[in-house]
Design a protein around this motif. Sequence first.
Motif, mmCIF file in Angstrom:
data_model
loop_
_atom_site.group_PDB
_atom_site.id
_atom_site.type_symbol
_atom_site.label_atom_id
_atom_site.label_comp_id
_atom_site.label_asym_id
_atom_site.label_seq_id
_atom_site.Cartn_x
_atom_site.Cartn_y
_atom_site.Cartn_z
ATOM 1 N N SER A 289 23.604 102.014 33.326
ATOM 2 C CA SER A 289 23.143 102.655 34.572
ATOM 3 C C SER A 289 21.922 101.946 35.142
ATOM 4 C CB SER A 289 22.822 104.128 34.320
ATOM 5 O OG SER A 289 23.976 104.820 33.905
ATOM 6 N N ILE A 290 21.012 101.522 34.281
ATOM 7 C CA ILE A 290 19.849 100.755 34.751
ATOM 8 C C ILE A 290 20.330 99.472 35.409
ATOM 9 C CG2 ILE A 290 17.824 99.418 34.022
ATOM 10 C CD1 ILE A 290 17.366 101.593 31.851
ATOM 11 N N LYS A 291 21.276 98.785 34.781
ATOM 12 C CA LYS A 291 21.815 97.541 35.356
ATOM 13 C C LYS A 291 22.532 97.810 36.675
ATOM 14 C CE LYS A 291 22.195 94.887 31.093
ATOM 15 N NZ LYS A 291 23.107 94.212 30.152
ATOM 16 N N MET A 292 23.249 98.938 36.765
ATOM 17 C CA MET A 292 23.915 99.293 38.028
ATOM 18 C C MET A 292 22.884 99.481 39.127
ATOM 19 S SD MET A 292 26.815 101.937 36.627
ATOM 20 C CE MET A 292 27.374 102.473 38.242
ATOM 21 N N PHE A 293 21.786 100.180 38.807
ATOM 22 C CA PHE A 293 20.729 100.383 39.806
ATOM 23 C C PHE A 293 20.104 99.048 40.191
ATOM 24 C CE2 PHE A 293 16.263 101.079 40.955
ATOM 25 C CZ PHE A 293 16.472 101.812 42.111
ATOM 26 N N GLN A 294 19.828 98.207 39.212
ATOM 27 C CA GLN A 294 19.236 96.899 39.507
ATOM 28 C C GLN A 294 20.185 96.054 40.353
ATOM 29 O OE1 GLN A 294 18.343 95.937 35.396
ATOM 30 N NE2 GLN A 294 16.165 96.274 35.717
ATOM 31 N N SER A 295 21.469 96.104 40.069
ATOM 32 C CA SER A 295 22.459 95.374 40.863
ATOM 33 C C SER A 295 22.511 95.927 42.291
ATOM 34 C CB SER A 295 23.829 95.493 40.203
ATOM 35 O OG SER A 295 24.822 94.926 41.015
ATOM 36 N N PHE A 296 22.472 97.241 42.410
ATOM 37 C CA PHE A 296 22.498 97.908 43.710
ATOM 38 C C PHE A 296 21.313 97.459 44.554
ATOM 39 C CE2 PHE A 296 21.644 101.687 46.378
ATOM 40 C CZ PHE A 296 22.892 101.856 46.954
ATOM 41 N N ARG A 297 20.181 97.236 43.906
ATOM 42 C CA ARG A 297 18.966 96.784 44.591
ATOM 43 C C ARG A 297 18.887 95.274 44.719
ATOM 44 N NH1 ARG A 297 15.047 97.395 46.061
ATOM 45 N NH2 ARG A 297 13.506 96.701 44.598
ATOM 46 N N MET A 298 19.904 94.577 44.204
ATOM 47 C CA MET A 298 19.937 93.109 44.200
ATOM 48 C C MET A 298 18.776 92.542 43.398
ATOM 49 S SD MET A 298 21.313 92.043 47.915
ATOM 50 C CE MET A 298 21.751 93.371 48.989
ATOM 51 N N SER A 299 18.458 93.178 42.296
ATOM 52 C CA SER A 299 17.417 92.722 41.384
ATOM 53 C C SER A 299 18.071 92.006 40.208
ATOM 54 C CB SER A 299 16.632 93.921 40.829
ATOM 55 O OG SER A 299 15.983 94.596 41.869
ATOM 56 N N VAL A 300 17.255 91.372 39.414
ATOM 57 C CA VAL A 300 17.748 90.778 38.174
ATOM 58 C C VAL A 300 18.152 91.925 37.250
ATOM 59 C CG1 VAL A 300 17.128 89.374 36.180
ATOM 60 C CG2 VAL A 300 16.239 88.785 38.443
ATOM 61 N N MET A 301 19.356 91.849 36.700
ATOM 62 C CA MET A 301 19.867 92.927 35.860
ATOM 63 C C MET A 301 19.431 92.724 34.409
ATOM 64 S SD MET A 301 23.622 93.726 37.448
ATOM 65 C CE MET A 301 24.306 92.205 36.844
ATOM 66 N N THR A 302 18.267 93.253 34.076
ATOM 67 C CA THR A 302 17.729 93.122 32.728
ATOM 68 C C THR A 302 18.141 94.277 31.827
ATOM 69 O OG1 THR A 302 15.715 94.322 33.292
ATOM 70 C CG2 THR A 302 15.692 91.910 33.601
ATOM 71 N N GLY A 303 18.489 95.411 32.431
ATOM 72 C CA GLY A 303 18.795 96.601 31.646
ATOM 73 C C GLY A 303 17.546 97.308 31.168
ATOM 74 N N CYS A 304 16.391 96.905 31.705
ATOM 75 C CA CYS A 304 15.113 97.501 31.307
ATOM 76 C C CYS A 304 14.267 97.722 32.561
ATOM 77 C CB CYS A 304 14.388 96.588 30.320
ATOM 78 S SG CYS A 304 12.863 97.282 29.654
ATOM 79 N N LEU A 305 13.667 98.903 32.655
ATOM 80 C CA LEU A 305 12.741 99.192 33.756
ATOM 81 C C LEU A 305 11.324 99.200 33.202
ATOM 82 C CD1 LEU A 305 14.647 102.111 35.516
ATOM 83 C CD2 LEU A 305 14.344 99.788 36.372
ATOM 84 N N GLN A 306 10.496 98.324 33.741
ATOM 85 C CA GLN A 306 9.091 98.267 33.350
ATOM 86 C C GLN A 306 8.331 99.374 34.071
ATOM 87 O OE1 GLN A 306 8.059 96.218 30.959
ATOM 88 N NE2 GLN A 306 10.109 95.350 30.832
#
Length: 90
Positions: free
Chosen positions: A54-71
């Motif tokens: 889900s974190i990666k889905m959100f990062q992809s949705f935002r066109m961010s690097v998909m790290t799977g981790c939110l700092q």
Amino acid sequence: MKVKVVHSVGEGGENNSRDVEIIQELLNQFLSKEFPTFPLLEVNGQVSFNLVKSIKMFQSFRMSVMTGCLQADSVDLVDLQLLYRTEMKG
């Protein structure tokens, strides 16, 4: 009440249980709105495969690097909190 994520959450994160719960609640808001057929996360304070996905889905949705981790201080987390606020218990 504004609730703040203090530690990183997700793959390779510090994963403090309260921070994980906050992210799970916020991601459930995101999933409900943007991916209604994706199962919601169990809000239990534990990192799971679906949380990282889900974190990666959100990062992809935002066109961010998909790290799977939110700092804790990341732009992605700030956006997640602004876009998908939910009433949370402090």
